[in-house]
Design a protein around this motif. Structure first.
Motif, mmCIF file in Angstrom:
data_model
loop_
_atom_site.group_PDB
_atom_site.id
_atom_site.type_symbol
_atom_site.label_atom_id
_atom_site.label_comp_id
_atom_site.label_asym_id
_atom_site.label_seq_id
_atom_site.Cartn_x
_atom_site.Cartn_y
_atom_site.Cartn_z
ATOM 1 N N ASP A 103 0.925 -1.130 0.083
ATOM 2 C CA ASP A 103 -0.178 -0.010 0.041
ATOM 3 C C ASP A 103 0.663 1.252 0.222
ATOM 4 O O ASP A 103 1.940 1.212 0.668
ATOM 5 C CB ASP A 103 -0.891 0.112 1.212
ATOM 6 N N ASN A 104 0.398 2.297 -0.824
ATOM 7 C CA ASN A 104 1.395 3.510 -0.852
ATOM 8 C C ASN A 104 1.274 4.543 0.400
ATOM 9 O O ASN A 104 1.706 5.422 0.586
ATOM 10 C CB ASN A 104 0.829 4.168 -2.107
ATOM 11 N N ASP A 105 0.315 4.057 1.192
ATOM 12 C CA ASP A 105 0.039 4.696 2.390
ATOM 13 C C ASP A 105 -0.049 3.792 3.807
ATOM 14 O O ASP A 105 -1.183 3.501 4.210
ATOM 15 C CB ASP A 105 -1.037 5.608 2.585
ATOM 16 N N ALA A 106 0.905 3.002 3.919
ATOM 17 C CA ALA A 106 1.156 2.026 4.942
ATOM 18 C C ALA A 106 0.631 2.472 6.090
ATOM 19 O O ALA A 106 0.086 1.965 7.065
ATOM 20 C CB ALA A 106 2.028 1.329 4.909
ATOM 21 N N GLN A 107 1.148 3.471 6.556
ATOM 22 C CA GLN A 107 0.787 4.249 8.045
ATOM 23 C C GLN A 107 -0.595 4.303 8.053
ATOM 24 O O GLN A 107 -1.241 4.038 9.185
ATOM 25 C CB GLN A 107 1.397 5.396 8.038
ATOM 26 N N ALA A 111 -3.283 1.929 10.597
ATOM 27 C CA ALA A 111 -4.138 2.448 11.676
ATOM 28 C C ALA A 111 -5.647 2.300 11.290
ATOM 29 O O ALA A 111 -6.485 1.950 12.310
ATOM 30 C CB ALA A 111 -4.202 3.978 11.516
ATOM 31 N N ALA A 112 -6.020 2.247 10.173
ATOM 32 C CA ALA A 112 -7.444 1.705 9.588
ATOM 33 C C ALA A 112 -7.592 0.367 10.066
ATOM 34 O O ALA A 112 -8.871 -0.107 10.567
ATOM 35 C CB ALA A 112 -7.497 1.796 8.189
ATOM 36 N N LEU A 113 -6.724 -0.487 9.781
ATOM 37 C CA LEU A 113 -6.890 -1.892 10.172
ATOM 38 C C LEU A 113 -7.135 -2.063 11.696
ATOM 39 O O LEU A 113 -7.950 -3.044 12.168
ATOM 40 C CB LEU A 113 -5.678 -2.868 9.619
ATOM 41 N N ALA A 114 -6.340 -1.465 12.443
ATOM 42 C CA ALA A 114 -6.533 -1.425 13.816
ATOM 43 C C ALA A 114 -7.782 -1.122 14.487
ATOM 44 O O ALA A 114 -8.404 -1.640 15.170
ATOM 45 C CB ALA A 114 -5.310 -0.823 14.576
ATOM 46 N N LYS A 115 -8.174 0.158 13.822
ATOM 47 C CA LYS A 115 -9.391 0.799 14.315
ATOM 48 C C LYS A 115 -10.509 -0.182 13.992
ATOM 49 O O LYS A 115 -11.514 -0.041 14.749
ATOM 50 C CB LYS A 115 -9.508 2.140 13.622
ATOM 51 N N LEU A 129 0.129 -4.710 18.576
ATOM 52 C CA LEU A 129 -0.652 -3.947 17.823
ATOM 53 C C LEU A 129 -0.309 -2.471 17.858
ATOM 54 O O LEU A 129 -0.344 -1.769 16.714
ATOM 55 C CB LEU A 129 -2.208 -3.990 18.010
ATOM 56 N N THR A 130 0.096 -2.001 18.980
ATOM 57 C CA THR A 130 0.450 -0.508 19.046
ATOM 58 C C THR A 130 1.892 -0.363 18.138
ATOM 59 O O THR A 130 1.712 0.588 17.418
ATOM 60 C CB THR A 130 0.676 -0.008 20.526
ATOM 61 N N ASP A 131 2.772 -1.331 18.322
ATOM 62 C CA ASP A 131 3.960 -1.335 17.410
ATOM 63 C C ASP A 131 3.872 -1.434 16.252
ATOM 64 O O ASP A 131 4.355 -0.579 15.204
ATOM 65 C CB ASP A 131 4.878 -2.316 17.912
ATOM 66 N N PHE A 132 2.800 -2.241 15.689
ATOM 67 C CA PHE A 132 2.288 -2.504 14.313
ATOM 68 C C PHE A 132 2.040 -0.916 13.653
ATOM 69 O O PHE A 132 2.439 -0.782 12.605
ATOM 70 C CB PHE A 132 1.391 -3.205 14.055
ATOM 71 N N VAL A 133 1.040 -0.357 14.480
ATOM 72 C CA VAL A 133 0.601 0.904 13.867
ATOM 73 C C VAL A 133 1.581 2.078 14.066
ATOM 74 O O VAL A 133 1.620 2.846 13.050
ATOM 75 C CB VAL A 133 -0.665 1.394 14.838
ATOM 76 N N LEU A 174 2.528 -5.686 6.112
ATOM 77 C CA LEU A 174 2.235 -4.450 5.194
ATOM 78 C C LEU A 174 3.139 -3.713 4.780
ATOM 79 O O LEU A 174 4.162 -3.626 5.648
ATOM 80 C CB LEU A 174 1.202 -3.822 6.144
ATOM 81 N N VAL A 175 3.566 -3.844 3.566
ATOM 82 C CA VAL A 175 4.397 -3.199 2.743
ATOM 83 C C VAL A 175 4.264 -1.627 2.557
ATOM 84 O O VAL A 175 3.342 -1.373 1.512
ATOM 85 C CB VAL A 175 5.016 -3.772 1.667
#
Length: 269
Positions: A103-107, A111-115, A129-133, A174-175
């Motif tokens: 994804d071109n906006d992984a950040q 966040a969307a996946l976590a939310k 999960l926090t580290d992942f985000v 996630l890349v």
């Protein structure tokens, strides 16, 4: 009296003539072992008692966000490494257990996946999960493991064995497509193979002797590929006892890495 006491003390502190001095070979082996210890420590969880989860028998990877040809190459590379570790990699017709997303906006995606609770950890670690985000790494990952994934939990009979035998059953990688443009597809494929099969702890200070340091190192003449240490680490991980404690698993990996270095040195001589 004083003279005899001086002689006695001299004998006590003098090195024994029967104790052999360390050879250059001993020093080299100790150096390799120390390097392997630091390598394993960097890639595994800071909790030294925690067991290391790995895949059991098979994986079912799915690659999204790139064209079919690129996805096929990445899957082939992961399958090749997986098969070298005794795993089967299903090509199609299986339930996805390893999802790799570009994804071109992984950040924002993380966040969307976590939310949206797409990434569900249950009681296995909200901190992960926090580290992942929040990580700034171009590649981020998170995995789920079953504590009794390897043929159920064994009856605990020894302090050197664990009743739990954790196996990974799902991983999300996630890349960030904006951060990997300078690297070739083969380099990215090897990097993803190490991540997806080694399940290293998500960190930032990777050893220079691992492909995981690829994004923090200067470009070299040679492409970034799985290193000897990476391959030895993976072999050690997948040959360690599933019922062993975390420290014993790590020790097994370190021994495999050290012995692998010795074998490589003998072949090159």
């Amino acid at each position: 009296m004083l003279k005899s006491l001086a002689i006695t003390l001299a004998l006590l502190v003098a090195p024994s003539s029967t104790t052999p001095a360390p050879s250059d070979g001993d020093i080299v082996v100790e150096g390799r072992k120390l390097e392997a210890q630091k390598f394993v420590q960097a890639l595994t969880d800071a909790d030294r008692t925690r067991q290391l989860a790995r895949w059991d028998r098979a994986i079912c990877p799915r690659i999204v966000g790139v064209d079919e040809g690129q996805a096929a190459l990445i899957k082939q590379n992961i399958a090749r490494v997986a098969e070298s570790l005794g795993l089967r990699a299903y090509a199609k017709g299986c339930r996805t257990s390893m999802l790799i997303m570009f994804d071109n906006d992984a950040q924002a995606m993380a966040a969307a996946l976590a939310k949206s609770r797409t990434v569900f950890l249950g009681g296995q670690g909200r901190d992960r999960l926090t580290d992942f985000v929040e990580t700034k790494n171009p590649v981020r990952w998170i995995s789920l493991s079953d504590p009794c994934g390897f043929e159920g939990c064994a009856v605990k009979r020894s302090r050197l064995k664990k009743s739990e035998r954790p196996a990974i059953y799902m991983m999300l990688v996630l890349v960030d497509g904006q951060e990997i443009g300078a690297f070739g597809l083969n380099e990215i494929s090897d990097y993803l193979s190490m991540v997806a099969l080694g399940n290293p702890v998500l960190g930032e200070a990777w050893p220079n002797t691992s492909i995981l340091s690829m994004f923090s190192r200067e470009r070299e003449d040679q492409p970034f590929l799985l290193t000897d240490n990476d391959r030895a680490y993976l072999t050690g991980l997948y040959t360690s006892r599933t019922d062993a404690t975390g420290p014993l698993q790590r020790r097994s990996i370190i021994e495999k890495m050290t012995n692998s270095d010795d074998a490589a040195g003998e072949q090159s001589d």
